[in-house]
Design a protein around this motif. Sequence first.
Motif, PDB file in Angstrom:
ATOM      1  N   VAL A 176      -8.674 -13.219  -5.646  1.00 27.66           N
ATOM      2  CA  VAL A 176      -7.527 -12.879  -4.795  1.00 27.66           C
ATOM      3  C   VAL A 176      -6.951 -11.514  -5.183  1.00 27.66           C
ATOM      4  CG1 VAL A 176      -5.202 -13.557  -4.118  1.00 27.66           C
ATOM      5  CG2 VAL A 176      -6.970 -15.283  -4.403  1.00 27.66           C
ATOM      6  N   LYS A 177      -6.837 -11.303  -6.501  1.00 31.15           N
ATOM      7  CA  LYS A 177      -6.211 -10.065  -6.966  1.00 31.15           C
ATOM      8  C   LYS A 177      -7.054  -8.830  -6.636  1.00 31.15           C
ATOM      9  CE  LYS A 177      -3.313  -8.633 -10.715  1.00 31.15           C
ATOM     10  NZ  LYS A 177      -3.238  -8.470 -12.156  1.00 31.15           N
ATOM     11  N   SER A 178      -8.368  -8.952  -6.850  1.00 27.27           N
ATOM     12  CA  SER A 178      -9.230  -7.798  -6.566  1.00 27.27           C
ATOM     13  C   SER A 178      -9.240  -7.510  -5.069  1.00 27.27           C
ATOM     14  CB  SER A 178     -10.647  -8.044  -7.083  1.00 27.27           C
ATOM     15  OG  SER A 178     -11.392  -8.822  -6.176  1.00 27.27           O
ATOM     16  N   LYS A 179      -9.214  -8.569  -4.251  1.00 21.67           N
ATOM     17  CA  LYS A 179      -9.267  -8.355  -2.794  1.00 21.67           C
ATOM     18  C   LYS A 179      -8.007  -7.657  -2.282  1.00 21.67           C
ATOM     19  CE  LYS A 179     -12.445 -12.110  -2.022  1.00 21.67           C
ATOM     20  NZ  LYS A 179     -12.793 -13.326  -1.292  1.00 21.67           N
ATOM     21  N   GLY A 180      -6.916  -7.811  -3.036  1.00 16.62           N
ATOM     22  CA  GLY A 180      -5.705  -7.084  -2.682  1.00 16.62           C
ATOM     23  C   GLY A 180      -5.808  -5.593  -2.940  1.00 16.62           C
ATOM     24  N   MET A 181      -6.821  -5.213  -3.736  1.00 15.91           N
ATOM     25  CA  MET A 181      -6.968  -3.785  -4.077  1.00 15.91           C
ATOM     26  C   MET A 181      -8.165  -3.137  -3.384  1.00 15.91           C
ATOM     27  SD  MET A 181      -6.116  -3.795  -8.148  1.00 15.91           S
ATOM     28  CE  MET A 181      -7.133  -5.167  -8.678  1.00 15.91           C
ATOM     29  N   VAL A 183      -9.145  -0.376   8.296  1.00 16.62           N
ATOM     30  CA  VAL A 183      -9.512  -0.362   6.883  1.00 16.62           C
ATOM     31  C   VAL A 183      -8.837   0.794   6.135  1.00 16.62           C
ATOM     32  CG1 VAL A 183     -11.457   0.046   5.325  1.00 16.62           C
ATOM     33  CG2 VAL A 183     -11.679  -1.584   7.190  1.00 16.62           C
ATOM     34  N   MET A 184      -8.768   1.964   6.790  1.00 13.84           N
ATOM     35  CA  MET A 184      -8.183   3.132   6.129  1.00 13.84           C
ATOM     36  C   MET A 184      -6.655   3.111   6.148  1.00 13.84           C
ATOM     37  SD  MET A 184     -10.779   4.590   4.848  1.00 13.84           S
ATOM     38  CE  MET A 184      -9.866   5.876   3.987  1.00 13.84           C
ATOM     39  N   SER A 185      -6.063   2.196   6.922  1.00 11.81           N
ATOM     40  CA  SER A 185      -4.602   2.114   6.965  1.00 11.81           C
ATOM     41  C   SER A 185      -4.028   1.318   5.796  1.00 11.81           C
ATOM     42  CB  SER A 185      -4.131   1.492   8.274  1.00 11.81           C
ATOM     43  OG  SER A 185      -4.460   2.328   9.335  1.00 11.81           O
ATOM     44  N   ARG A 186      -4.919   0.686   5.037  1.00 15.58           N
ATOM     45  CA  ARG A 186      -4.418   0.020   3.833  1.00 15.58           C
ATOM     46  C   ARG A 186      -4.283   1.051   2.716  1.00 15.58           C
ATOM     47  NH1 ARG A 186      -7.936  -4.844   2.024  1.00 15.58           N
ATOM     48  NH2 ARG A 186      -6.416  -4.712   0.346  1.00 15.58           N
ATOM     49  N   ARG A 187      -3.262   0.870   1.882  1.00 15.82           N
ATOM     50  CA  ARG A 187      -3.145   1.752   0.723  1.00 15.82           C
ATOM     51  C   ARG A 187      -3.826   1.077  -0.459  1.00 15.82           C
ATOM     52  NH1 ARG A 187       0.231   5.990   1.560  1.00 15.82           N
ATOM     53  NH2 ARG A 187       1.408   5.920   3.514  1.00 15.82           N
ATOM     54  N   ALA A 188      -5.147   1.035  -0.382  1.00 15.93           N
ATOM     55  CA  ALA A 188      -5.927   0.293  -1.364  1.00 15.93           C
ATOM     56  C   ALA A 188      -6.308   1.181  -2.544  1.00 15.93           C
ATOM     57  CB  ALA A 188      -7.172  -0.261  -0.693  1.00 15.93           C
ATOM     58  N   LYS A 189      -6.843   0.565  -3.585  1.00 21.32           N
ATOM     59  CA  LYS A 189      -7.334   1.316  -4.738  1.00 21.32           C
ATOM     60  C   LYS A 189      -8.775   1.748  -4.502  1.00 21.32           C
ATOM     61  CE  LYS A 189      -4.164   0.858  -8.182  1.00 21.32           C
ATOM     62  NZ  LYS A 189      -3.138   1.343  -7.251  1.00 21.32           N
ATOM     63  N   LEU A 190      -9.524   0.843  -3.891  1.00 20.23           N
ATOM     64  CA  LEU A 190     -10.943   1.111  -3.665  1.00 20.23           C
ATOM     65  C   LEU A 190     -11.290   0.754  -2.220  1.00 20.23           C
ATOM     66  CD1 LEU A 190     -13.759   1.781  -4.946  1.00 20.23           C
ATOM     67  CD2 LEU A 190     -13.986  -0.660  -5.416  1.00 20.23           C
ATOM     68  N   TYR A 191     -11.888   1.725  -1.521  1.00 23.37           N
ATOM     69  CA  TYR A 191     -12.364   1.475  -0.164  1.00 23.37           C
ATOM     70  C   TYR A 191     -13.880   1.352  -0.231  1.00 23.37           C
ATOM     71  CZ  TYR A 191      -7.739   3.279   1.099  1.00 23.37           C
ATOM     72  OH  TYR A 191      -6.388   3.488   1.205  1.00 23.37           O
ATOM     73  N   SER A 236      -8.178  12.436   4.742  1.00 22.82           N
ATOM     74  CA  SER A 236      -6.728  12.607   4.719  1.00 22.82           C
ATOM     75  C   SER A 236      -5.985  11.295   4.489  1.00 22.82           C
ATOM     76  CB  SER A 236      -6.256  13.273   6.008  1.00 22.82           C
ATOM     77  OG  SER A 236      -6.784  12.613   7.122  1.00 22.82           O
ATOM     78  N   ASN A 237      -6.710  10.183   4.436  1.00 28.86           N
ATOM     79  CA  ASN A 237      -6.003   8.912   4.361  1.00 28.86           C
ATOM     80  C   ASN A 237      -6.306   8.066   3.143  1.00 28.86           C
ATOM     81  OD1 ASN A 237      -4.275   8.493   6.856  1.00 28.86           O
ATOM     82  ND2 ASN A 237      -6.176   9.321   7.658  1.00 28.86           N
ATOM     83  N   TYR A 238      -6.676   8.693   2.057  1.00 29.16           N
ATOM     84  CA  TYR A 238      -6.775   7.868   0.863  1.00 29.16           C
ATOM     85  C   TYR A 238      -5.846   8.449  -0.196  1.00 29.16           C
ATOM     86  CZ  TYR A 238      -9.848  11.144  -1.628  1.00 29.16           C
ATOM     87  OH  TYR A 238     -10.368  12.234  -2.275  1.00 29.16           O
ATOM     88  N   GLU A 239      -5.331   7.571  -1.018  1.00 31.51           N
ATOM     89  CA  GLU A 239      -4.411   8.022  -2.060  1.00 31.51           C
ATOM     90  C   GLU A 239      -5.209   8.810  -3.090  1.00 31.51           C
ATOM     91  OE1 GLU A 239      -1.239   7.081  -1.433  1.00 31.51           O
ATOM     92  OE2 GLU A 239      -2.185   6.201   0.316  1.00 31.51           O
ATOM     93  N   GLU A 240      -4.552   9.730  -3.772  1.00 28.71           N
ATOM     94  CA  GLU A 240      -5.271  10.606  -4.675  1.00 28.71           C
ATOM     95  C   GLU A 240      -5.966   9.858  -5.820  1.00 28.71           C
ATOM     96  OE1 GLU A 240      -3.185  14.540  -5.760  1.00 28.71           O
ATOM     97  OE2 GLU A 240      -2.800  14.051  -3.662  1.00 28.71           O
ATOM     98  N   ASP A 241      -5.405   8.721  -6.213  1.00 32.73           N
ATOM     99  CA  ASP A 241      -6.036   8.006  -7.323  1.00 32.73           C
ATOM    100  C   ASP A 241      -6.953   6.877  -6.847  1.00 32.73           C
ATOM    101  OD1 ASP A 241      -4.023   6.495  -6.335  1.00 32.73           O
ATOM    102  OD2 ASP A 241      -3.236   5.834  -8.268  1.00 32.73           O
ATOM    103  N   ALA A 242      -7.147   6.789  -5.537  1.00 26.80           N
ATOM    104  CA  ALA A 242      -8.061   5.780  -5.010  1.00 26.80           C
ATOM    105  C   ALA A 242      -9.477   6.347  -4.959  1.00 26.80           C
ATOM    106  CB  ALA A 242      -7.625   5.358  -3.614  1.00 26.80           C
ATOM    107  N   SER A 243     -10.475   5.489  -4.829  1.00 31.63           N
ATOM    108  CA  SER A 243     -11.846   5.943  -4.654  1.00 31.63           C
ATOM    109  C   SER A 243     -12.446   5.293  -3.420  1.00 31.63           C
ATOM    110  CB  SER A 243     -12.702   5.607  -5.872  1.00 31.63           C
ATOM    111  OG  SER A 243     -12.429   6.522  -6.906  1.00 31.63           O
TER     112      SER A 243
END
Lengths: 231, 123
Positions: A69-74, A140-148, A171-178
């Motif tokens: 559950v936790k990983s799927k949230g990221m 999919v890109m509208s989530r502020r996820a850690k990993l796409y 333009s739509n991923y956070e700088e610390d996401a991959s």
Amino acid sequence: MTLLECKGLTKKYCGYPALSNVDLQIGSGHIIGLLGPNGSGKTTLIKLIAGLLAPTEGTVSVVGCPIGVKSKGMVSYLPDYSYLNGSMKVKDIIRLFEDFYEDFDTARAYDMLAKLDINPGKKLKTFSKGAKEKVQLILVMSRRAKLYVLDEPIAGVDPAARDYILQTILSNYEEDASILISTHLVSDIEKILDEVIFIRNGSILTHASVDGLRQQGGRSIDTIFREVFKC
Amino acid sequence: MPWDFTSDRPIFLQIIEKIQLEIVSGRYRPGDKLPSVRELAQEASVNPNTMQKALSELERTGLVYSHRTSGRFITEDAAMVSGLRAELAEKVVAQFLLDLQKLGFQKESALTLITNFIKGDEK
């Protein structure tokens, strides 16, 4: 920071290995291409990361958490098929995502829909194949996820829209996401990548920086791919 | 409009050359503020890490400098810009001579070719 770690990851289907003993580490702030011929194990690896498949052996963890559950949230996952209900309107699907994912950014989704000229009041089944793919990618890109993890995100769209979609990804991923992207369309995508993973017969051949490979080989990743996987 | 890159060389080197050209040609003027890494990466359709690498390299050579919080700026050193212009022009000439050599012209005849071409152009 290690975002994704696979250790000794193996997946067998009815005894036949699709992935064997894969060790992989992905840090934050990268866009990584997962490149390999048909049947090399790309989708299997992605599904294991997304938690849709359970490994036969080995482990996968996201920011240190085992898949669950936790990983799927990221992890924000784009499958290579459509799972959305075609008789739903786009705006209703957005509401569903909003409910479902804590990190979903509705304003961002509507902004991208407007830029790609998609009417949120229309039912999904009234769209063309390319437009449906765009809707899925936007979600999919509208989530502020850690990993796409994106499985073949640009296969069905025309070259002009492809450019826009790559821009959207950039333009739509956070700088610390991959972002991990599997694709066959290497030349279209290689300039937005900074790392590539070559995978063949369920094993990782190479995991290296794009400019490093280009400098070493004096060739594009597309050409290197064609040479490595020559039939 | 994504920037054009050739496939045979690392992208960060090509970004460096493109920005050098824009400085020399005056699109970026001395003291101008550069857009952020992210904005430039989007404009060029390249990975932000690749853009970062190119800008760090430009910074290392002194052509670009950064202000702790306010961003990156083009050098105000006019001598450095004209030095770069001369350096880039030399590269073009060297390549030109190499191309002519492939066509069988030696250096001396290359000069005649250029002189004649310029005369013809003026007529």
